[in-house]
Design a protein around this motif. Structure first.
Motif, PDB file in Angstrom:
ATOM      1  N   PHE A  95      48.504  41.598 -14.443  1.00  0.00           N
ATOM      2  CA  PHE A  95      48.854  41.925 -15.827  1.00  0.00           C
ATOM      3  C   PHE A  95      49.719  43.182 -15.804  1.00  0.00           C
ATOM      4  N   LYS A  96      50.705  43.208 -16.697  1.00  0.00           N
ATOM      5  CA  LYS A  96      51.483  44.438 -16.835  1.00  0.00           C
ATOM      6  C   LYS A  96      51.516  44.843 -18.302  1.00  0.00           C
ATOM      7  N   PHE A  97      51.157  46.093 -18.555  1.00  0.00           N
ATOM      8  CA  PHE A  97      51.180  46.615 -19.922  1.00  0.00           C
ATOM      9  C   PHE A  97      52.256  47.696 -20.013  1.00  0.00           C
ATOM     10  N   GLY A  98      53.159  47.528 -20.959  1.00  0.00           N
ATOM     11  CA  GLY A  98      54.267  48.476 -21.104  1.00  0.00           C
ATOM     12  C   GLY A  98      53.879  49.678 -21.946  1.00  0.00           C
ATOM     13  N   GLY A  99      54.834  50.585 -22.078  1.00  0.00           N
ATOM     14  CA  GLY A  99      54.599  51.835 -22.797  1.00  0.00           C
ATOM     15  C   GLY A  99      54.115  51.626 -24.224  1.00  0.00           C
ATOM     16  N   ALA A 100      54.677  50.623 -24.912  1.00  0.00           N
ATOM     17  CA  ALA A 100      54.313  50.405 -26.316  1.00  0.00           C
ATOM     18  C   ALA A 100      52.835  50.030 -26.436  1.00  0.00           C
ATOM     19  N   SER A 101      52.319  49.296 -25.459  1.00  0.00           N
ATOM     20  CA  SER A 101      50.933  48.796 -25.564  1.00  0.00           C
ATOM     21  C   SER A 101      49.898  49.910 -25.377  1.00  0.00           C
TER      22      SER A 101
ATOM     23  N   ARG B 133      64.819  52.951 -14.540  1.00  0.00           N
ATOM     24  CA  ARG B 133      64.204  52.909 -15.869  1.00  0.00           C
ATOM     25  C   ARG B 133      63.743  51.500 -16.217  1.00  0.00           C
ATOM     26  N   GLU B 134      62.637  51.418 -16.880  1.00  0.00           N
ATOM     27  CA  GLU B 134      62.022  50.149 -17.282  1.00  0.00           C
ATOM     28  C   GLU B 134      61.517  49.349 -16.081  1.00  0.00           C
ATOM     29  N   GLY B 135      61.323  50.049 -14.956  1.00  0.00           N
ATOM     30  CA  GLY B 135      61.007  49.362 -13.706  1.00  0.00           C
ATOM     31  C   GLY B 135      59.566  48.879 -13.537  1.00  0.00           C
TER      32      GLY B 135
ATOM     33  N   TRP C  33      52.614  41.930 -20.973  1.00  0.00           N
ATOM     34  CA  TRP C  33      52.165  42.024 -22.382  1.00  0.00           C
ATOM     35  C   TRP C  33      53.109  42.947 -23.150  1.00  0.00           C
ATOM     36  N   LYS C  34      53.668  42.397 -24.237  1.00  0.00           N
ATOM     37  CA  LYS C  34      54.711  43.136 -24.971  1.00  0.00           C
ATOM     38  C   LYS C  34      54.401  43.198 -26.463  1.00  0.00           C
ATOM     39  N   ASP C  35      55.273  43.918 -27.167  1.00  0.00           N
ATOM     40  CA  ASP C  35      55.118  44.036 -28.624  1.00  0.00           C
ATOM     41  C   ASP C  35      55.869  42.935 -29.370  1.00  0.00           C
ATOM     42  N   VAL C  36      56.205  41.856 -28.667  1.00  0.00           N
ATOM     43  CA  VAL C  36      56.905  40.715 -29.281  1.00  0.00           C
ATOM     44  C   VAL C  36      56.120  39.434 -28.945  1.00  0.00           C
ATOM     45  N   PRO C  37      56.318  38.371 -29.738  1.00  0.00           N
ATOM     46  CA  PRO C  37      55.543  37.146 -29.488  1.00  0.00           C
ATOM     47  C   PRO C  37      55.876  36.464 -28.164  1.00  0.00           C
ATOM     48  N   GLY C  38      56.974  36.851 -27.548  1.00  0.00           N
ATOM     49  CA  GLY C  38      57.416  36.226 -26.299  1.00  0.00           C
ATOM     50  C   GLY C  38      58.895  36.516 -26.166  1.00  0.00           C
ATOM     51  N   ILE C  39      59.602  35.680 -25.417  1.00  0.00           N
ATOM     52  CA  ILE C  39      61.058  35.855 -25.348  1.00  0.00           C
ATOM     53  C   ILE C  39      61.666  35.160 -26.559  1.00  0.00           C
ATOM     54  N   LEU C  40      62.481  35.897 -27.257  1.00  0.00           N
ATOM     55  CA  LEU C  40      63.045  35.412 -28.517  1.00  0.00           C
ATOM     56  C   LEU C  40      64.529  35.107 -28.330  1.00  0.00           C
ATOM     57  N   THR C  41      65.109  34.437 -29.327  1.00  0.00           N
ATOM     58  CA  THR C  41      66.520  34.060 -29.206  1.00  0.00           C
ATOM     59  C   THR C  41      67.458  35.265 -29.302  1.00  0.00           C
ATOM     60  N   ALA C  42      66.953  36.404 -29.727  1.00  0.00           N
ATOM     61  CA  ALA C  42      67.724  37.656 -29.716  1.00  0.00           C
ATOM     62  C   ALA C  42      66.744  38.796 -29.925  1.00  0.00           C
ATOM     63  N   ASP C  43      67.199  40.017 -29.708  1.00  0.00           N
ATOM     64  CA  ASP C  43      66.343  41.195 -29.894  1.00  0.00           C
ATOM     65  C   ASP C  43      65.972  41.325 -31.380  1.00  0.00           C
ATOM     66  N   PRO C  44      64.677  41.271 -31.711  1.00  0.00           N
ATOM     67  CA  PRO C  44      64.284  41.345 -33.132  1.00  0.00           C
ATOM     68  C   PRO C  44      64.614  42.690 -33.776  1.00  0.00           C
ATOM     69  N   ARG C  45      64.896  43.704 -32.940  1.00  0.00           N
ATOM     70  CA  ARG C  45      65.302  44.990 -33.528  1.00  0.00           C
ATOM     71  C   ARG C  45      66.715  44.901 -34.088  1.00  0.00           C
ATOM     72  N   LEU C  46      67.489  43.925 -33.595  1.00  0.00           N
ATOM     73  CA  LEU C  46      68.892  43.833 -33.998  1.00  0.00           C
ATOM     74  C   LEU C  46      69.200  42.624 -34.875  1.00  0.00           C
TER      75      LEU C  46
ATOM     76  N   LYS D 112      66.986  43.163 -22.997  1.00  0.00           N
ATOM     77  CA  LYS D 112      66.152  44.307 -22.629  1.00  0.00           C
ATOM     78  C   LYS D 112      64.666  43.967 -22.586  1.00  0.00           C
ATOM     79  N   VAL D 113      64.338  42.696 -22.612  1.00  0.00           N
ATOM     80  CA  VAL D 113      62.910  42.356 -22.729  1.00  0.00           C
ATOM     81  C   VAL D 113      62.167  42.396 -21.389  1.00  0.00           C
ATOM     82  N   ILE D 114      62.826  42.101 -20.284  1.00  0.00           N
ATOM     83  CA  ILE D 114      62.196  42.216 -18.956  1.00  0.00           C
ATOM     84  C   ILE D 114      63.218  42.858 -18.013  1.00  0.00           C
TER      85      ILE D 114
HETATM   86  P1  ADP Z   1      57.526  47.596 -22.743  1.00  0.00           P
HETATM   87  O1  ADP Z   1      58.282  48.717 -22.109  1.00  0.00           O
HETATM   88  O2  ADP Z   1      56.480  48.060 -23.703  1.00  0.00           O
HETATM   89  O3  ADP Z   1      57.012  46.622 -21.766  1.00  0.00           O
HETATM   90  P2  ADP Z   1      60.069  46.966 -23.853  1.00  0.00           P
HETATM   91  O4  ADP Z   1      60.256  47.835 -25.044  1.00  0.00           O
HETATM   92  O5  ADP Z   1      60.760  47.348 -22.598  1.00  0.00           O
HETATM   93  O6  ADP Z   1      58.520  46.764 -23.616  1.00  0.00           O
HETATM   94  O7  ADP Z   1      60.481  45.475 -24.199  1.00  0.00           O
HETATM   95  C1  ADP Z   1      60.112  44.866 -25.411  1.00  0.00           C
HETATM   96  C2  ADP Z   1      61.270  44.934 -26.388  1.00  0.00           C
HETATM   97  O8  ADP Z   1      62.339  44.149 -25.897  1.00  0.00           O
HETATM   98  C3  ADP Z   1      60.983  44.345 -27.750  1.00  0.00           C
HETATM   99  O9  ADP Z   1      60.372  45.269 -28.611  1.00  0.00           O
HETATM  100  C4  ADP Z   1      62.357  43.899 -28.232  1.00  0.00           C
HETATM  101  O10 ADP Z   1      62.917  44.804 -29.176  1.00  0.00           O
HETATM  102  C5  ADP Z   1      63.224  43.928 -26.983  1.00  0.00           C
HETATM  103  N1  ADP Z   1      63.974  42.683 -26.759  1.00  0.00           N
HETATM  104  C6  ADP Z   1      65.295  42.623 -26.431  1.00  0.00           C
HETATM  105  N2  ADP Z   1      65.700  41.364 -26.308  1.00  0.00           N
HETATM  106  C7  ADP Z   1      64.630  40.583 -26.566  1.00  0.00           C
HETATM  107  C8  ADP Z   1      64.415  39.166 -26.581  1.00  0.00           C
HETATM  108  N3  ADP Z   1      65.395  38.301 -26.318  1.00  0.00           N
HETATM  109  N4  ADP Z   1      63.174  38.709 -26.854  1.00  0.00           N
HETATM  110  C9  ADP Z   1      62.159  39.567 -27.109  1.00  0.00           C
HETATM  111  N5  ADP Z   1      62.296  40.907 -27.130  1.00  0.00           N
HETATM  112  C10 ADP Z   1      63.511  41.422 -26.856  1.00  0.00           C
END
Ligand code: ADP
Ligand code: ASP
Ligand code: MG
Length: 430
Positions: A6-12, A202-204, A224-237, A261-263
Motif C-alpha cells: 500500500f502507498k499513502f501519499g501526502g494528502a492522505s 519529487r513525487e517519488g 491510495w489517493k484523493d481521487v476516485p481513481g485515474i480520471l480522464t483529466a486532472d479534476p483540479r483543471l 500528475k497522478v502517478i
Molecule cells: P499523493 O501525493 O497524495 O499521492 P498526488 O497529489 O501526487 O497524490 O496525486 C493526486 C492528484 O493527481 C489528484 O488530486 C489530481 O489533482 C491529480 N491528477 C492529475 N491528473 C489526474 C488524472 N488523470 N486522474 C486523477 N488525478 C489526476
C-alpha cells in the motif's frame, strides 16, 4: 509469501483525521501482510525545501522554518492522542541530524544538502503513522528504508542499485514480514553506497512502492489517493471528468510520461515486468477498487487530457546556417542531460531544433549560455503542453479555445500541442 503493498501519499496523512483513516484502512486488512509506504505529510516536502534554501543561502531563518515544521507534526501527534515522552523523543531524535546540519557552515553542494534535509519529511510521517498503528493494536514494525533501497549518489534523482536493494529485501524485509502483519516504511528516500540519504525525485513515493512491489513479488500494489481513481483529466483543471475503470500498463506509462500528475512515471515499469496489478484507489472510499492497471485491457478509451503547464520552448539554430545534424543533436542532448533538463517535446527542421522543457529559469539560462558560442537560441516562455490521448476532433478543438497553437503533432491516437494564451486586448472607454 502473500503480500500486498500500500502507498499513502501526502494528502492522505495531511492531518490527524487522515492518519487515523490510514490506520483504519490497515486494520480492515488485518488478515493480510501489508508493506506500507508513506509520503511526508501534506506539503511538508515543500516546507523542507524552504529550509534547505534558507540554510544554503544563509538567510538566517532556517531554524525558525524547521521549528514550524516540527510544531505541525507535534500538533498531528497531539490530535491523534499519541503525544507522550517516548513518541516525542522519537520525533526529536529524527530531527536532530538536521538541527546539527543547519547550525554548521555550508560546506557541501546544494543537491547533497537537499537530500539530507528533505528526507526527514518521510521519516517523521512514517513514525507518526507507526505510533498510531501501535496504539490501535496493530502488529506493526517501522522500517528505515535507508537500510533497504540502495542508490547511486545522484542527489535529488538517485538511481536504484537493484542487486543491492533486492538482496536487502530478501534478507531484512522478508524476515520482518514473517513476524509482523504490517511494516511501515518511507517513500521517496534511499541511501547511497557511501551511506548518505538520497531522494528519488519529487513525487517519488509512488516509485518506492513500485520498487517494493517488484522486489517482494507483491500480489498487488494499491496507491491510495484523493481521487476516485485515474480520471480522464486532472479534476483540479477540468469539470466533467470520469473515472477510467481499467487501464493497461502501456496506457498508464504513456499518460504519466506525457505528464499526468497522478502517478510518478517510473512506478509502472517494475510492476509491468512482473505483471503485478496496480490499483489507484480513493482513501476516502476504501471499499472502492478505483482504477485497475494490468497487462491486457481490452477496452475503448475515452479521450484523456494531460496538461503540462509552465513550459519553455527553446529554439536552437546553428550560427553558420549549417544543418542541425546528428553531431549537433548529440551535443545539445549532452547539455540537456548535464543540466538535467527533461525534454517534454521536440521537433527539428533543416536548420533548427526546438525542445520544450519545464520552465526552470536557472537551468535554462546555464544551458543557453553553454551553447551560445555555436548556436543562436531563442525561447518562448509561459507555454502549456496539451496532450489528448485517444483524441476526437471535438476535444482537440475545445483545447484550442483562447489559445495560440505554436505547434501541433499527431502520432496515431495522440495529439500534442504547445500553446500560449491569446493575449486579450481590452478596449478603453473613451
Ligand atoms: P499523493 O501525493 O497524495 O499521492 P498526488 O497529489 O501526487 O497524490 O496525486 C493526486 C492528484 O493527481 C489528484 O488530486 C489530481 O489533482 C491529480 N491528477 C492529475 N491528473 C489526474 C488524472 N488523470 N486522474 C486523477 N488525478 C489526476
Ligand atoms: N514527499 C515527496 C514529495 O512531495 C515525495 C512524494 O510525496 O511522493 O515530492
Ligand atoms: Mg504526491
Amino acid at each position: 509469501m502473500d503480500l500486498k503493498v500500500f502507498k499513502f501519499g501526502g494528502a492522505s496523512v495531511k492531518n490527524n483525521e487522515g492518519v487515523s483513516n490510514v490506520v483504519k484502512i490497515l486494520e480492515s486488512h488485518k488478515e493480510e501482510k501489508i508493506l506500507t509506504v508513506v509520503s511526508a505529510t501534506g506539503k511538508t516536502t515543500n516546507a523542507l525545501e524552504e529550509v534547505v534554501k534558507s540554510y544554503f543561502n544563509q538567510k538566517g531563518d532556517a531554524d525558525q522554518l524547521l521549528q514550524s515544521i516540527k510544531d505541525e507534526h507535534i500538533k498531528i501527534m497531539d490530535g491523534l492522542g499519541i503525544l507522550n515522552e517516548e513518541s516525542f523523543a522519537d520525533l526529536s531524535d529524527t530531527f536532530v541530524e538536521i538541527d546539527w546540519m543547519i547550525e554548521d557552515e555550508v560546506q557541501d553542494e546544494f543537491n547533497y544538502i537537499y537530500d539530507q534535509i528533505v528526507s526527514v519529511g518521510e521519516l517523521v510521517s512514517s513514525k507518526i503513522l507507526y505510533h498510531k498503528a501501535v496504539k490501535e493494536g496493530l502488529n506493526v514494525a517501522w522500517l528505515d528504508v535507508r537500510d533497504i533501497i540502495i542508490t547511486d549518489n545522484t542527489y535529488r534523482e538517485a538511481k536504484v542499485i537493484w542487486a543491492d536493494t533486492q538482496a536487502r529485501m530478501d534478507s531484512k524485509v522478508i524476515e520482518l514480514l514473517k513476524i509482523y502483519d504490517v511494516v511501515i516504511t518511507q517513500g521517496f528516500i534511499g541511501c547511497s553506497t557511501e551511506n548518505f540519504n538520497t531522494t528519488l525525485g519529487r513525487e517519488g513515493s509512488d516509485y518506492s512502492a513500485g520498487i517494493f512491489s517488484y522486489c517482494l513479488d507483491a500480489q498487488s500494489l494499491s496507491i491510495w489517493k484523493d481521487v476516485p481513481g485515474i480520471l480522464t483529466a486532472d479534476p483540479r483543471l477540468f469539470e466533467n471528468v470520469t473515472k477510467i475503470d481499467r487501464l493497461s500498463y502501456r496506457e498508464a506509462i504513456e499518460m504519466t510520461y506525457f505528464g499526468a500528475k497522478v502517478i510518478h512515471p517510473k512506478t509502472i515499469k517494475p510492476l509491468q515486468n512482473k505483471n503485478i496489478p496496480l490499483y489507484v484507489r480513493p482513501y476516502n472510499d476504501p471499499e472502492s477498487m478505483g482504477t485497475l492497471i494490468t497487462s491486457d485491457v481490452d477496452t475503448v478509451y475515452p479521450p484523456v487530457i494531460v496538461i503540462e503547464a509552465n513550459q519553455s520552448l527553446i529554439h536552437i539554430s546553428t550560427n553558420d546556417f549549417s544543418f542541425v545534424a546528428e553531431e549537433h543533436l548529440s551535443e545539445i542532448f549532452a547539455k540537456l542531460n548535464h543540466y538535467r533538463l527533461k525534454v517534454n517535446m521536440m521537433r527539428n527542421t533543416a536548420i533548427s531544433f526546438s525542445v520544450a522543457v519545464q520552465n526552470d529559469q536557472k537551468k535554462i539560462a546555464m544551458f543557453i549560455k553553454d551553447l551560445s558560442d555555436k548556436y543562436t537560441i531563442v525561447k518562448d516562455d509561459d507555454l502549456e503542453l496539451i496532450t489528448v490521448r485517444h483524441y476526437d476532433d471535438a476535444t482537440v478543438d475545445r483545447m484550442k479555445v483562447g489559445k495560440i497553437v505554436l505547434f501541433e503533432e499527431t502520432i496515431r491516437q495522440t495529439v500534442r500541442m504547445a500553446v500560449k494564451d491569446v493575449p486579450v486586448v481590452i478596449r478603453k472607454e473613451v
